[in-house]
Design a protein around this motif. Structure first.
Motif, PDB file in Angstrom:
ATOM      1  N   LEU A  92      20.512 -18.252 -11.773  1.00  0.00           N
ATOM      2  CA  LEU A  92      20.080 -17.047 -12.478  1.00  0.00           C
ATOM      3  C   LEU A  92      21.055 -15.891 -12.250  1.00  0.00           C
ATOM      4  O   LEU A  92      21.408 -15.158 -13.180  1.00  0.00           O
ATOM      5  CB  LEU A  92      18.683 -16.639 -12.014  1.00  0.00           C
ATOM      6  CG  LEU A  92      17.505 -17.456 -12.553  1.00  0.00           C
ATOM      7  CD1 LEU A  92      16.192 -16.863 -12.048  1.00  0.00           C
ATOM      8  CD2 LEU A  92      17.510 -17.481 -14.078  1.00  0.00           C
ATOM      9  N   ARG A 117      20.668  -7.458 -20.560  1.00  0.00           N
ATOM     10  CA  ARG A 117      20.347  -7.853 -21.931  1.00  0.00           C
ATOM     11  C   ARG A 117      21.248  -8.990 -22.400  1.00  0.00           C
ATOM     12  O   ARG A 117      20.829  -9.860 -23.172  1.00  0.00           O
ATOM     13  CB  ARG A 117      20.477  -6.638 -22.847  1.00  0.00           C
ATOM     14  CG  ARG A 117      20.014  -6.888 -24.268  1.00  0.00           C
ATOM     15  CD  ARG A 117      19.713  -5.619 -25.016  1.00  0.00           C
ATOM     16  NE  ARG A 117      20.793  -4.641 -24.898  1.00  0.00           N
ATOM     17  CZ  ARG A 117      20.646  -3.449 -24.324  1.00  0.00           C
ATOM     18  NH1 ARG A 117      19.479  -3.110 -23.804  1.00  0.00           N
ATOM     19  NH2 ARG A 117      21.654  -2.609 -24.257  1.00  0.00           N
ATOM     20  N   ARG A 120      20.966 -13.546 -21.387  1.00  0.00           N
ATOM     21  CA  ARG A 120      20.194 -14.614 -22.028  1.00  0.00           C
ATOM     22  C   ARG A 120      19.122 -15.149 -21.066  1.00  0.00           C
ATOM     23  O   ARG A 120      19.139 -16.332 -20.687  1.00  0.00           O
ATOM     24  CB  ARG A 120      21.115 -15.736 -22.498  1.00  0.00           C
ATOM     25  CG  ARG A 120      22.236 -15.272 -23.405  1.00  0.00           C
ATOM     26  CD  ARG A 120      23.170 -16.400 -23.799  1.00  0.00           C
ATOM     27  NE  ARG A 120      22.495 -17.373 -24.658  1.00  0.00           N
ATOM     28  CZ  ARG A 120      23.090 -18.489 -25.101  1.00  0.00           C
ATOM     29  NH1 ARG A 120      24.349 -18.755 -24.760  1.00  0.00           N
ATOM     30  NH2 ARG A 120      22.428 -19.336 -25.868  1.00  0.00           N
ATOM     31  N   PRO A 121      18.188 -14.294 -20.645  1.00  0.00           N
ATOM     32  CA  PRO A 121      17.277 -14.655 -19.546  1.00  0.00           C
ATOM     33  C   PRO A 121      16.443 -15.905 -19.778  1.00  0.00           C
ATOM     34  O   PRO A 121      16.260 -16.707 -18.853  1.00  0.00           O
ATOM     35  CB  PRO A 121      16.396 -13.401 -19.399  1.00  0.00           C
ATOM     36  CG  PRO A 121      16.579 -12.634 -20.661  1.00  0.00           C
ATOM     37  CD  PRO A 121      17.962 -12.927 -21.132  1.00  0.00           C
ATOM     38  N   LEU A 122      15.909 -16.107 -20.972  1.00  0.00           N
ATOM     39  CA  LEU A 122      15.059 -17.268 -21.201  1.00  0.00           C
ATOM     40  C   LEU A 122      15.843 -18.576 -21.096  1.00  0.00           C
ATOM     41  O   LEU A 122      15.402 -19.530 -20.435  1.00  0.00           O
ATOM     42  CB  LEU A 122      14.379 -17.159 -22.569  1.00  0.00           C
ATOM     43  CG  LEU A 122      13.369 -16.015 -22.714  1.00  0.00           C
ATOM     44  CD1 LEU A 122      12.768 -16.006 -24.122  1.00  0.00           C
ATOM     45  CD2 LEU A 122      12.263 -16.121 -21.675  1.00  0.00           C
ATOM     46  N   THR A 123      17.011 -18.611 -21.738  1.00  0.00           N
ATOM     47  CA  THR A 123      17.832 -19.814 -21.662  1.00  0.00           C
ATOM     48  C   THR A 123      18.380 -20.009 -20.254  1.00  0.00           C
ATOM     49  O   THR A 123      18.479 -21.147 -19.766  1.00  0.00           O
ATOM     50  CB  THR A 123      18.994 -19.736 -22.664  1.00  0.00           C
ATOM     51  OG1 THR A 123      18.498 -19.326 -23.932  1.00  0.00           O
ATOM     52  CG2 THR A 123      19.678 -21.085 -22.810  1.00  0.00           C
ATOM     53  N   LEU A 125      16.864 -19.145 -17.521  1.00  0.00           N
ATOM     54  CA  LEU A 125      15.754 -19.690 -16.730  1.00  0.00           C
ATOM     55  C   LEU A 125      15.644 -21.200 -16.908  1.00  0.00           C
ATOM     56  O   LEU A 125      15.399 -21.931 -15.945  1.00  0.00           O
ATOM     57  CB  LEU A 125      14.447 -19.021 -17.147  1.00  0.00           C
ATOM     58  CG  LEU A 125      14.127 -17.664 -16.518  1.00  0.00           C
ATOM     59  CD1 LEU A 125      12.929 -17.030 -17.227  1.00  0.00           C
ATOM     60  CD2 LEU A 125      13.848 -17.805 -15.032  1.00  0.00           C
ATOM     61  N   LEU A 126      15.855 -21.674 -18.125  1.00  0.00           N
ATOM     62  CA  LEU A 126      15.781 -23.109 -18.377  1.00  0.00           C
ATOM     63  C   LEU A 126      16.916 -23.836 -17.662  1.00  0.00           C
ATOM     64  O   LEU A 126      16.692 -24.886 -17.038  1.00  0.00           O
ATOM     65  CB  LEU A 126      15.839 -23.377 -19.879  1.00  0.00           C
ATOM     66  CG  LEU A 126      15.728 -24.846 -20.321  1.00  0.00           C
ATOM     67  CD1 LEU A 126      14.472 -25.479 -19.754  1.00  0.00           C
ATOM     68  CD2 LEU A 126      15.756 -24.945 -21.838  1.00  0.00           C
ATOM     69  N   THR A 161      26.500 -17.722 -20.326  1.00  0.00           N
ATOM     70  CA  THR A 161      26.647 -16.328 -20.730  1.00  0.00           C
ATOM     71  C   THR A 161      28.096 -15.920 -21.000  1.00  0.00           C
ATOM     72  O   THR A 161      28.321 -14.939 -21.701  1.00  0.00           O
ATOM     73  CB  THR A 161      26.051 -15.402 -19.654  1.00  0.00           C
ATOM     74  OG1 THR A 161      26.599 -15.723 -18.371  1.00  0.00           O
ATOM     75  CG2 THR A 161      24.556 -15.557 -19.598  1.00  0.00           C
ATOM     76  N   ASN A 167      23.106 -24.218 -26.138  1.00  0.00           N
ATOM     77  CA  ASN A 167      21.926 -24.690 -25.420  1.00  0.00           C
ATOM     78  C   ASN A 167      22.276 -25.024 -23.969  1.00  0.00           C
ATOM     79  O   ASN A 167      23.464 -25.147 -23.622  1.00  0.00           O
ATOM     80  CB  ASN A 167      21.331 -25.922 -26.117  1.00  0.00           C
ATOM     81  CG  ASN A 167      22.322 -27.069 -26.197  1.00  0.00           C
ATOM     82  OD1 ASN A 167      22.606 -27.730 -25.199  1.00  0.00           O
ATOM     83  ND2 ASN A 167      22.876 -27.304 -27.388  1.00  0.00           N
TER      84      ASN A 167
END
Length: 284
Positions: A92, A117, A120-123, A125-126, A161, A167
């Motif tokens: 992260l 911003r 790409r926090p959601l991706t 996290l994955l 990032t 993906n």
């Protein structure tokens, strides 16, 4: 975003191992607020989780958090969880550092809120969750696999990032490809950085614990040591995790400069009057 000039805190050239470590610290210093705040929150959550697991497994409270005795029979899941949470947190922070590293390479200053911003926090996290699961499995299977997972795939969040990959799986695959170039130089440098910061955090964490033990022993507050251990390691790990996230971002850029000619692409874009940031994104 503001342009300061063409010379950034990350050199636009191939670097030595020492220069990579120095550039990572410089990146951390520039964006200390978001990186250290996030690192401290995640480290505190990690220590809370591990403390609960240690209590549940009835492990003895050690001076160094991972010391185990012959009576500790349930330590494998606890240690595996600790390694998995490390992988998750560093990933992260690598994503956040990656969002700041590109502008830093180009000599641009970016506001901290813009860094978050762009991360790409959601991706991210994955990606971090995938790496954590793989790390946990490798640890339970015998621990030696953790070294390979960390060295080979750990750059994935920074790739996400910096390269702006589509993906998480593309990011992981590209991270493995980058780290295995030049005789697996990226793997060795990432492991070197981990060992350097492991030594630093052991010194910091153990030092705070020894100091707390001396004070509480004199005052008769031995119960405080149960709190001092996780607090000391949370503070030590927060700095180390943030630095390792920055190391991932800097190392990724250095690998791309050394093996892909990123510096040439950036200078070409500048000479043509184009935005050099376009050279950072990889569209394949």
């Amino acid at each position: 975003m503001r342009v300061d000039g063409e010379t950034g805190i990350i050199p636009l050239r191939a670097m030595t191992a020492g220069e990579i470590l120095d550039a990572a610290v410089a990146l951390l210093r520039r964006h200390a607020a978001p990186l250290l705040t996030l690192a401290l929150a995640l480290s505190a959550a990690e220590q809370l989780l591990l403390s609960q697991l240690r209590t549940f497994a009835e492990l003895s409270p050690p001076l160094y958090y991972w010391r185990i005795t012959s009576e500790d029979i349930d330590w494998v899941p606890v240690v595996a969880t600790g390694l998995a949470t490390e992988a998750f947190i560093i990933a992260l922070l690598g994503a956040v550092a990656g969002a700041a590293a590109g502008p830093a390479l180009l000599g641009r200053r970016i506001r901290d809120r813009d860094v978050l911003r762009r991360s790409r926090p959601l991706t991210a996290l994955l990606v971090a969750a995938i790496l954590a699961v793989i790390t946990f499995g490798a640890a339970v299977a015998g621990f030696i696999g953790v070294i390979f997972v960390y060295g080979l795939a750990g750059l994935a969040a920074a790739v996400l990032t910096v390269d702006r990959t589509a993906n998480p799986f593309t990011a992981i695959g590209r991270a493995v490809g980058r780290c295995t170039r030049n005789g697996m130089r990226g793997v060795f440098l990432r492991l070197l950085g981990y060992l350097v910061w492991l030594a630093i955090r052991i010194a910091l964490g153990s030092g705070w614990i020894v100091a707390a033990d001396m004070v509480t022993s004199v005052a008769g507050w031995s119960w405080w040591l149960d709190w001092a251990v996780p607090i000391a390691w949370a503070l030590a790990n927060a700095v180390a995790y943030a630095a390792l996230g920055c190391l991932d971002a800097v190392l990724l850029l250095e690998i791309r400069i050394r093996t892909e000619g990123l510096d040439i692409a950036v200078n070409r874009a500048r000479s043509l009057g184009k935005d050099p940031a376009t050279a950072l994104a990889v569209r394949r």
